[in-house]
Design a protein around this motif. Structure first.
Motif, PDB file in Angstrom:
ATOM      1  N   CYS A  32       0.862  -1.187   0.000  1.00 26.16           N
ATOM      2  CA  CYS A  32       0.000   0.000   0.000  1.00 26.16           C
ATOM      3  C   CYS A  32       0.891   1.227   0.000  1.00 26.16           C
ATOM      4  CB  CYS A  32      -0.890   0.002   1.248  1.00 26.16           C
ATOM      5  SG  CYS A  32      -1.957   1.460   1.348  1.00 26.16           S
ATOM      6  N   LEU A  89       0.148   4.219   1.090  1.00 31.46           N
ATOM      7  CA  LEU A  89      -0.309   5.321   1.949  1.00 31.46           C
ATOM      8  C   LEU A  89       0.366   5.427   3.315  1.00 31.46           C
ATOM      9  CD1 LEU A  89      -4.084   5.453   0.934  1.00 31.46           C
ATOM     10  CD2 LEU A  89      -2.170   6.790   0.077  1.00 31.46           C
ATOM     11  N   ARG A  90       1.052   4.414   3.704  1.00 29.24           N
ATOM     12  CA  ARG A  90       1.951   4.455   4.861  1.00 29.24           C
ATOM     13  C   ARG A  90       1.336   4.997   6.149  1.00 29.24           C
ATOM     14  NH1 ARG A  90       6.996   3.331   2.787  1.00 29.24           N
ATOM     15  NH2 ARG A  90       8.048   3.956   4.695  1.00 29.24           N
ATOM     16  N   CYS A  91       0.134   4.531   6.498  1.00 33.47           N
ATOM     17  CA  CYS A  91      -0.420   4.889   7.808  1.00 33.47           C
ATOM     18  C   CYS A  91       0.556   4.379   8.864  1.00 33.47           C
ATOM     19  CB  CYS A  91      -1.792   4.256   8.013  1.00 33.47           C
ATOM     20  SG  CYS A  91      -2.978   4.820   6.791  1.00 33.47           S
ATOM     21  N   CYS A 107       0.129   0.748  10.547  1.00 31.34           N
ATOM     22  CA  CYS A 107      -0.243  -0.404   9.717  1.00 31.34           C
ATOM     23  C   CYS A 107       0.985  -1.080   9.103  1.00 31.34           C
ATOM     24  CB  CYS A 107      -1.184   0.072   8.606  1.00 31.34           C
ATOM     25  SG  CYS A 107      -1.597  -1.223   7.423  1.00 31.34           S
ATOM     26  N   GLY A 151       1.352  -0.806   5.253  1.00 34.68           N
ATOM     27  CA  GLY A 151       1.871   0.484   4.787  1.00 34.68           C
ATOM     28  C   GLY A 151       3.392   0.490   4.732  1.00 34.68           C
ATOM     29  N   GLY A 159      -3.835  -3.092   1.333  1.00 34.74           N
ATOM     30  CA  GLY A 159      -4.051  -2.088   0.296  1.00 34.74           C
ATOM     31  C   GLY A 159      -5.259  -1.197   0.511  1.00 34.74           C
ATOM     32  N   GLU A 160      -5.302  -0.126  -0.279  1.00 34.07           N
ATOM     33  CA  GLU A 160      -6.394   0.842  -0.209  1.00 34.07           C
ATOM     34  C   GLU A 160      -7.307   0.619  -1.423  1.00 34.07           C
ATOM     35  OE1 GLU A 160      -7.896   3.156   1.684  1.00 34.07           O
ATOM     36  OE2 GLU A 160      -9.138   3.548  -0.073  1.00 34.07           O
ATOM     37  N   VAL A 218      -9.447   4.661   3.676  1.00 31.68           N
ATOM     38  CA  VAL A 218      -8.749   5.606   4.514  1.00 31.68           C
ATOM     39  C   VAL A 218      -9.448   6.986   4.417  1.00 31.68           C
ATOM     40  CG1 VAL A 218      -7.090   6.366   2.762  1.00 31.68           C
ATOM     41  CG2 VAL A 218      -6.304   5.934   5.078  1.00 31.68           C
TER      42      VAL A 218
HETATM   43  S1  SF4 Z   1      -4.357   1.259   6.949  1.00 27.95           S
HETATM   44 FE1  SF4 Z   1      -5.132   0.960   4.872  1.00 27.95          FE
HETATM   45  S2  SF4 Z   1      -4.500   2.833   3.790  1.00 27.95           S
HETATM   46 FE2  SF4 Z   1      -3.322   2.784   5.655  1.00 27.95          FE
HETATM   47  S3  SF4 Z   1      -1.375   1.827   5.067  1.00 27.95           S
HETATM   48 FE3  SF4 Z   1      -2.729   0.204   5.839  1.00 27.95          FE
HETATM   49  S4  SF4 Z   1      -3.731  -0.608   4.062  1.00 27.95           S
HETATM   50 FE4  SF4 Z   1      -2.868   1.352   3.462  1.00 27.95          FE
END
Ligand code: SF4
Ligand SMILES: C[S@@+](CC[C@H](N)C(=O)[O-])C[C@H]1O[C@@H](n2cnc3c(N)ncnc32)[C@H](O)[C@@H]1O
Length: 362
Positions: A119, A121-123, A126, A129, A170-171, A205
Motif C-alpha cells: 500500500c 499510503l503508509r499509515c 499499519c 503500509g 491495500g487501499e 482511509v
Molecule cells: S491502513 Fe489501509 S490505507 Fe493505511 S497503510 Fe494500511 S492498508 Fe494502506
C-alpha cells in the motif's frame, strides 16, 4: 517473433468485448467467456463447449487462463463453523502474493480481501503500509480470493462465504474500477456465487473524490471509513494521506455520500493509548458525526512488532464509549480475531521483517 500469451482473466468484462470484437465475434461471446471463467471457473479453453472449436482454438493461440492459488495456510486454533480464523497466502497471476483472511462467526463467514500488493499510503500504525506499494490487483485476483476460500468452505455442506470486506492489504479506493468490477462479478445474479452487494463492505482511509465516485456508481455495498482521529492535526500525524484529504473535506464527502445513497457510513476508530483516546478526542468524534447518518465501530489496536503504539485499557475504552453513547451515537466494538496468527487488521504484512527505526518503542 515470439509474443507472450496474455492471461485472459486480466481483462475486465468490457475489455472482453474488445477481445471478441478483434476476433470478429459477436458481443454476446464476451459474456459467455466471462461466465466460463468466473461462474464455471474453467482452467482451459477446451472446456468452453458453447464457443465452437474454431473460436476456442483462436483463443488458446492468443491467451492463457491463469488463476490464483493458495500457497500457504495458517489456522487459528479457536474454531467457529468448524474452522478458526484462517490466513491464506494467495499467489496472484504473476507470482506476487497477498494475504486473504477468513473470519468465521456463529452466523457468518467473512472473507477479508486484499486489493493491492502492499500500500502506498503508509499509515503509521499499519504493517502493510510499511511494505511499500508494488501493484494494484485486477478484478479477477480479488474475486478469486473469495472463490478460493469459498471452495474450501463448501467442502463442508451448507458452509459458504456470506460476507466480503475489502479490509486486507491495500487501499481499495486507489483501485476503484477494479474493485467495482470484482464486486459486480461476486454479486452477479446469474452466477451461482451471487453475493448480495449489501453483504460487501469497502473500507477506505477516506479518499474524497473516490468516495464521491462510489456514491455515484450505484453499487449497493457498505462503506467503512478508517477515521481514527477527529482532530485534523492528530489524524494527519497518524495517517499522512489526511494532509490532503482533510477532515473538513471528508465530512462534506460523507454528507454527500449519505444524501445520495441513503445509507449510513461506518466510522472506524482505533483507540491508541495517549494518542487519540482522551475525553476531548471523544467529543471531537461526536462533533464530526453531526450532519450525516453514521455508526462508530471501535477497534482495538493490534500490535505490530516494534511499533510505538499501545492499545487502551478496557476501563478507559468504556469511558470513551460512554461519551459517544451519551451523545446518542450508535457504537459497536469489534472483537479482534486472528491476532495469534498475525491475521488481524494491519498485521497482514507482518513477517520477521524489521520495521524502520522511528517505529521502535522509545
Ligand atoms: S491502513 Fe489501509 S490505507 Fe493505511 S497503510 Fe494500511 S492498508 Fe494502506
Ligand atoms: C488494512 S486496512 C485496509 C483498508 C483500507 N486501506 C483502510 O485503511 O481502511 C483495514 C483496516 O485495518 C486498520 N488497521 C491498520 N493497522 C491496524 C492495526 N495495527 N491494528 C488495528 N487495525 C489496523 C485500518 O485502519 C483499517 O481500518
Amino acid at each position: 517473433m515470439h509474443t507472450e500469451k496474455v492471461n485472459i482473466k486480466s481483462y475486465s468484462r468490457k475489455d472482453l468485448q474488445h477481445v471478441v470484437a478483434e476476433l470478429g465475434e459477436p458481443g454476446y461471446r464476451a459474456n459467455q467467456i466471462h461466465r466460463w471463467l468466473f461462474n464455471e471457473q474453467v482452467e482451459n479453453f477446451e472446456s468452453m463447449t458453447n464457443l465452437g472449436a474454431k473460436l476456442r482454438n483462436r483463443l488458446s493461440n492468443r491467451y492463457v487462463i491463469q488463476s490464483c492459488s493458495i500457497v500457504k495456510k495458517q489456522l487459528d486454533p479457536e474454531k467457529k463453523n468448524g474452522m478458526g480464523t484462517s490466513k491464506f497466502l494467495v499467489k496472484l497471476h504473476d507470482e506476487q502474493t497477498v494475504e486473504t483472511v477468513l473470519i468465521p462467526a456463529e452466523d457468518r463467514n467473512t472473507v477479508c480481501v486484499s486489493s493491492q500488493v502492499g500500500c502506498p499510503l503508509r499509515c503509521t500504525f499499519c504493517a502493510t503500509g510499511y511494505m511499500g506499494f508494488t501493484r494494484n490487483l485486477n478484478a479477477a485476483e480479488m474475486a478469486e480470493q473469495v472463490y478460493l476460500v469459498n471452495n474450501l468452505l463448501t467442502a463442508t455442506p451448507t458452509n459458504h462465504v456470506t460476507n466480503v470486506v475489502f479490509m486486507g492489504m491495500g487501499e481499495p479506493l486507489l483501485n476503484t474500477s477494479n474493485v467495482i468490477e470484482a464486486i459486480e462479478t461476486l454479486s452477479d445474479k446469474d452466477y451461482s456465487f451471487s453475493l448480495p452487494q449489501r453483504k460487501i463492505t469497502i473500507s477506505t482511509v477516506g479518499l474524497i473524490p473516490q468516495i464521491d465516485a462510489i456514491a455515484r456508481s450505484g453499487i449497493k455495498t457498505k462503506l467503512a471509513v478508517s477515521l481514527h482521529a477527529a482532530n485534523q492535526q492528530k489524524r494527519a500525524s497518524l495517517m499522512p494521506v489526511a494532509k490532503e484529504h482533510t477532515l473538513d473535506g471528508l465530512h462534506n464527502a460523507l454528507e454527500r455520500y449519505v444524501d445520495l445513497t441513503g445509507k449510513p457510513v461506518t466510522l472506524v476508530y482505533m483507540l491508541l493509548e495517549g494518542i487519540n483516546d482522551t475525553m476531548e478526542d471523544a467529543k471531537s468524534l461526536v462533533a464530526f458525526c453531526s450532519g450525516f447518518l453514521c455508526k462508530i465501530n471501535l477497534i482495538d489496536y493490534n500490535s505490530i512488532v516494534n511499533m510505538k503504539f499501545k492499545p487502551v485499557e478496557t476501563e478507559w475504552r468504556d469511558r470513551f464509549i460512554r461519551i459517544l453513547v451519551g451523545a446518542g451515537l450508535n457504537v459497536t466494538v469489534r472483537k479482534s480475531y486472528g491476532t495469534s496468527i498475525n491475521a488481524a487488521c494491519g498485521q497482514l504484512a507482518l513477517k520477521e521483517k524489521t520495521l524502520p527505526a522511528d517505529r521502535f518503542i522509545k
